[in-house]
Write a protein that holds these residues in place. Structure first.
Motif, PDB file in Angstrom:
ATOM      1  N   HIS A   1      36.484  20.781  11.330  1.00  0.00           N
ATOM      2  CA  HIS A   1      35.716  19.672  10.735  1.00  0.00           C
ATOM      3  C   HIS A   1      34.866  18.925  11.911  1.00  0.00           C
ATOM      4  O   HIS A   1      33.819  18.411  11.445  1.00  0.00           O
ATOM      5  N   ASP A   2      35.368  18.868  13.150  1.00  0.00           N
ATOM      6  CA  ASP A   2      34.724  18.098  14.212  1.00  0.00           C
ATOM      7  C   ASP A   2      33.384  18.916  14.408  1.00  0.00           C
ATOM      8  O   ASP A   2      32.403  18.381  14.750  1.00  0.00           O
ATOM      9  N   HIS A   3      33.537  20.167  14.489  1.00  0.00           N
ATOM     10  CA  HIS A   3      32.397  20.902  15.091  1.00  0.00           C
ATOM     11  C   HIS A   3      31.224  20.805  13.617  1.00  0.00           C
ATOM     12  O   HIS A   3      30.159  20.866  14.037  1.00  0.00           O
ATOM     13  N   ARG A   4      31.778  20.938  12.594  1.00  0.00           N
ATOM     14  CA  ARG A   4      31.018  20.680  11.341  1.00  0.00           C
ATOM     15  C   ARG A   4      30.244  19.313  11.325  1.00  0.00           C
ATOM     16  O   ARG A   4      29.109  19.216  10.991  1.00  0.00           O
ATOM     17  N   SER A   5      30.783  18.383  11.948  1.00  0.00           N
ATOM     18  CA  SER A   5      30.240  16.984  11.837  1.00  0.00           C
ATOM     19  C   SER A   5      29.194  16.961  13.165  1.00  0.00           C
ATOM     20  O   SER A   5      28.152  16.552  12.849  1.00  0.00           O
ATOM     21  N   VAL A   6      29.231  17.596  14.054  1.00  0.00           N
ATOM     22  CA  VAL A   6      28.279  17.787  15.179  1.00  0.00           C
ATOM     23  C   VAL A   6      27.004  18.715  14.538  1.00  0.00           C
ATOM     24  O   VAL A   6      26.104  18.260  14.774  1.00  0.00           O
ATOM     25  N   ALA A   7      27.414  19.446  13.909  1.00  0.00           N
ATOM     26  CA  ALA A   7      26.407  20.554  13.406  1.00  0.00           C
ATOM     27  C   ALA A   7      25.520  19.815  12.178  1.00  0.00           C
ATOM     28  O   ALA A   7      24.266  20.124  12.364  1.00  0.00           O
ATOM     29  N   ASP A   8      26.138  19.176  11.497  1.00  0.00           N
ATOM     30  CA  ASP A   8      25.586  18.257  10.345  1.00  0.00           C
ATOM     31  C   ASP A   8      24.538  17.279  11.016  1.00  0.00           C
ATOM     32  O   ASP A   8      23.457  17.274  10.680  1.00  0.00           O
ATOM     33  N   LEU A   9      25.240  16.466  12.194  1.00  0.00           N
ATOM     34  CA  LEU A   9      24.251  15.632  12.738  1.00  0.00           C
ATOM     35  C   LEU A   9      22.988  16.417  13.461  1.00  0.00           C
ATOM     36  O   LEU A   9      21.736  15.745  13.743  1.00  0.00           O
ATOM     37  N   CYS A  10      23.047  17.754  13.895  1.00  0.00           N
ATOM     38  CA  CYS A  10      21.923  18.227  14.580  1.00  0.00           C
ATOM     39  C   CYS A  10      21.101  19.057  13.535  1.00  0.00           C
ATOM     40  O   CYS A  10      20.174  19.664  14.180  1.00  0.00           O
TER      41      CYS A  10
END
Length: 116
Positions: free
Chosen positions: A46-55
């Motif tokens: 979930h945390d990696h997905r948050s970073v990827a969505d931001l980027c």
């Protein structure tokens, strides 16, 4: 808000590591795209997905850290791990002919950070 959670949680993202094998200057731009998200989505936390969505819009390492309220060192490790796994793309900053960082680009990053 649980203050202990906010202090401990970011470092849990890195397993307590403070360095990554991936060179990650704070001014480097990080990006991802929908195809990458689709390909890696099932293996992302979930945390990696948050970073990827931001980027989805290219962001500097410093911006990612600021927008996610992460310590800069934690953001560098997380982004380095994600880059190594192919979850994000790192766009290296241009250097001047003498090998030093491009000062104009660094000024633009600084202005962007002040505008956050």
């Amino acid at each position: 808000m649980d203050r202990t959670r906010s202090i401990v949680r970011p470092y849990a993202w890195t397993g307590g590591r403070t360095e990554t094998a991936y060179d990650m200057p704070i001014e480097a731009l990080i990006s991802t795209n929908r195809a990458t998200l689709a390909r890696n989505g099932s293996t992302m936390t979930h945390d990696h997905r948050s970073v990827a969505d931001l980027c989805l819009s290219a962001r500097s390492v410093a911006e990612v850290a600021a927008l996610l309220s992460l310590p800069l060192g934690v953001a560098r490790v997380v982004l380095g791990d994600m880059a190594s796994a192919g979850m994000v793309v790192v766009h290296r900053p241009k250097s001047a002919d003498d090998g030093h960082p491009d000062l104009a680009m660094m000024e633009r990053v600084l202005i962007g950070l002040r505008n956050l």
